[in-house]
Design an enzyme around this catalytic site. Structure first.
Site, PDB file in Angstrom:
ATOM      1  N   ARG A  48       0.923  -1.167   0.043  1.00  0.00           N
ATOM      2  CA  ARG A  48      -0.099   0.129  -0.092  1.00  0.00           C
ATOM      3  C   ARG A  48       0.858   1.498   0.028  1.00  0.00           C
ATOM      4  NH1 ARG A  48      -3.402   1.962  -2.659  1.00  0.00           N
ATOM      5  NH2 ARG A  48      -4.111  -0.323  -2.587  1.00  0.00           N
ATOM      6  N   LYS A  68       2.089  24.300  -1.436  1.00  0.00           N
ATOM      7  CA  LYS A  68       0.487  23.988  -1.400  1.00  0.00           C
ATOM      8  C   LYS A  68       0.641  22.400  -1.494  1.00  0.00           C
ATOM      9  CE  LYS A  68      -1.299  28.385  -2.970  1.00  0.00           C
ATOM     10  NZ  LYS A  68      -1.964  29.043  -4.111  1.00  0.00           N
ATOM     11  N   LYS A  90       5.186  37.832   1.603  1.00  0.00           N
ATOM     12  CA  LYS A  90       3.845  38.028   1.043  1.00  0.00           C
ATOM     13  C   LYS A  90       2.996  39.077   1.569  1.00  0.00           C
ATOM     14  CE  LYS A  90       2.549  34.145  -1.095  1.00  0.00           C
ATOM     15  NZ  LYS A  90       1.689  33.052  -1.247  1.00  0.00           N
ATOM     16  N   GLU A 101       6.497  39.800  -2.889  1.00  0.00           N
ATOM     17  CA  GLU A 101       5.166  39.517  -3.571  1.00  0.00           C
ATOM     18  C   GLU A 101       4.737  41.227  -3.983  1.00  0.00           C
ATOM     19  OE1 GLU A 101       0.447  39.164  -2.491  1.00  0.00           O
ATOM     20  OE2 GLU A 101       1.853  37.146  -2.152  1.00  0.00           O
ATOM     21  N   ASP A 129       1.856  38.808  -8.584  1.00  0.00           N
ATOM     22  CA  ASP A 129       0.736  38.016  -8.189  1.00  0.00           C
ATOM     23  C   ASP A 129      -0.570  38.375  -8.624  1.00  0.00           C
ATOM     24  OD1 ASP A 129      -0.290  35.952  -6.622  1.00  0.00           O
ATOM     25  OD2 ASP A 129      -1.233  37.291  -4.986  1.00  0.00           O
TER      26      ASP A 129
END
Length: 320
Positions: free
Chosen positions: A129, A164, A196, A229, A251
């Protein structure tokens, strides 16, 4: 004489403790080698899945039974995780025999096979698995990344992944991006400063945030790059005025606005486009000449492909 199952449990408890100590040490080393991080990931995965033992296998298969299994491909795509599979089997049983039929990054068709492994049946079943989870996920990411990479192969822009990712699985998700033809952005919060919107807002503006970050790097982390950013053309100009950033992330700029920003920047620092970029419009972004295009969807929108690990030859054998 201690019964076989009890000997197994005692050994398993010792291994679990040693693995936990190893994992705690490695995960506190930000720049740990890939294999060290992989070892920690494997230890954690086995602890989660096997606990104090694979009782289905322990109850039905003799410990010295040996067998073979083959990884069957059931869906077209791009293969990733073959080398990881080999490391998983050989982590569990160093003398297992692993024969790859394909290599990472190869295009695959349904009906083909990726590898054959020979080991104790206990090893094959306890690894099954984990190997499938890794390879199915990695192959899905590599396949999607390859689609993006093919879209802009005529442009110099490089595709980047992001943070992410799935907790505790970032190592292999980013490796899958690399296999698919993308490039890895920072691995975590420790290997690049990225200022950011929230950092900037809490600091009271771009200039203040960059100045504090720059002093921090000079005093404590020489060589650490600073990325900032920008949300507008005014932000771009303010970043440039400081002269203390290494890269600017533009961005949610559309291609037209991105071109304007690049004209202002004039290659004085690295540029990265991010936000709202997909397979339909990525060529428009690459055509602007931006250095990097970061796409979170490479990982969080990828779909796992269908693979299975099947026993070869039916009944297990016991070697004398």
């Amino acid at each position: 004489m201690i019964p076989q199952p009890e000997r197994f449990f005692r050994k398993q408890r010792r291994l679990n403790l040693l693995d936990l100590l190893f994992k705690m040490t490695v995960l506190n080393k930000p720049a740990a080698h890939f294999d060290e991080r992989l070892h920690a990931l494997i230890c954690t995965a086995f602890a989660e899945d096997a606990g104090d033992g694979d009782h289905s296998t322990l109850s039905s298969i003799p410990p010295d039974a040996r067998g073979k299994a083959v990884l069957k491909i059931k869906q077209d795509g791009i293969l990733a995780g073959v080398e990881i599979a080999q490391k998983i089997f050989q982590f569990r049983e160093p003398l297992s025999i692993f024969q790859p039929h394909k290599k990472d990054g190869d295009p695959i068709k349904s009906g083909e096979t990726a590898f054959e492994v020979e080991a104790t049946v206990h090893t094959i079943l306890i690894c099954e698995r984990l190997v499938l989870n890794c390879m199915q996920r990695m192959s899905g990411i590599a396949g999607l990344t390859r689609q993006y990479a093919e879209k802009i192969k005529d442009y110099p822009s490089k595709i980047l992944d992001t943070r992410k990712t799935t907790p505790n699985f970032r190592l292999l998700e980013k490796e899958a991006v690399r296999i698919g033809g993308g490039h890895n952005h920072r691995f975590g919060l420790f290997d690049m400063i990225m200022l950011k919107d929230n950092h900037i807002d809490y600091c009271g503006g771009i200039g203040k945030a960059i100045e504090r970050a720059y002093r921090y790097v000079q005093d404590l982390k020489p060589g650490l790059k600073i990325e900032v950013e920008a949300r507008s053309l005014e932000d771009v100009k303010e970043v440039l005025e400081t002269g203390k950033a290494d890269r600017i992330m533009l961005d949610n700029f559309n291609p037209e606005k991105l071109s304007e920003a690049l004209a202002i920047i004039e290659r004085r620092l690295e540029t990265e486009a991010s936000g709202g970029i997909n397979l339909e419009n990525i060529r428009e972004y690459a055509a602007t000449g931006v250095d990097f295009i970061s796409i979170g969807a490479l990982i969080h929108q990828a779909k796992s492909i269908d693979l299975s690990l099947k026993a070869v030859g039916g009944k297990w054998k016991i070697e004398s």
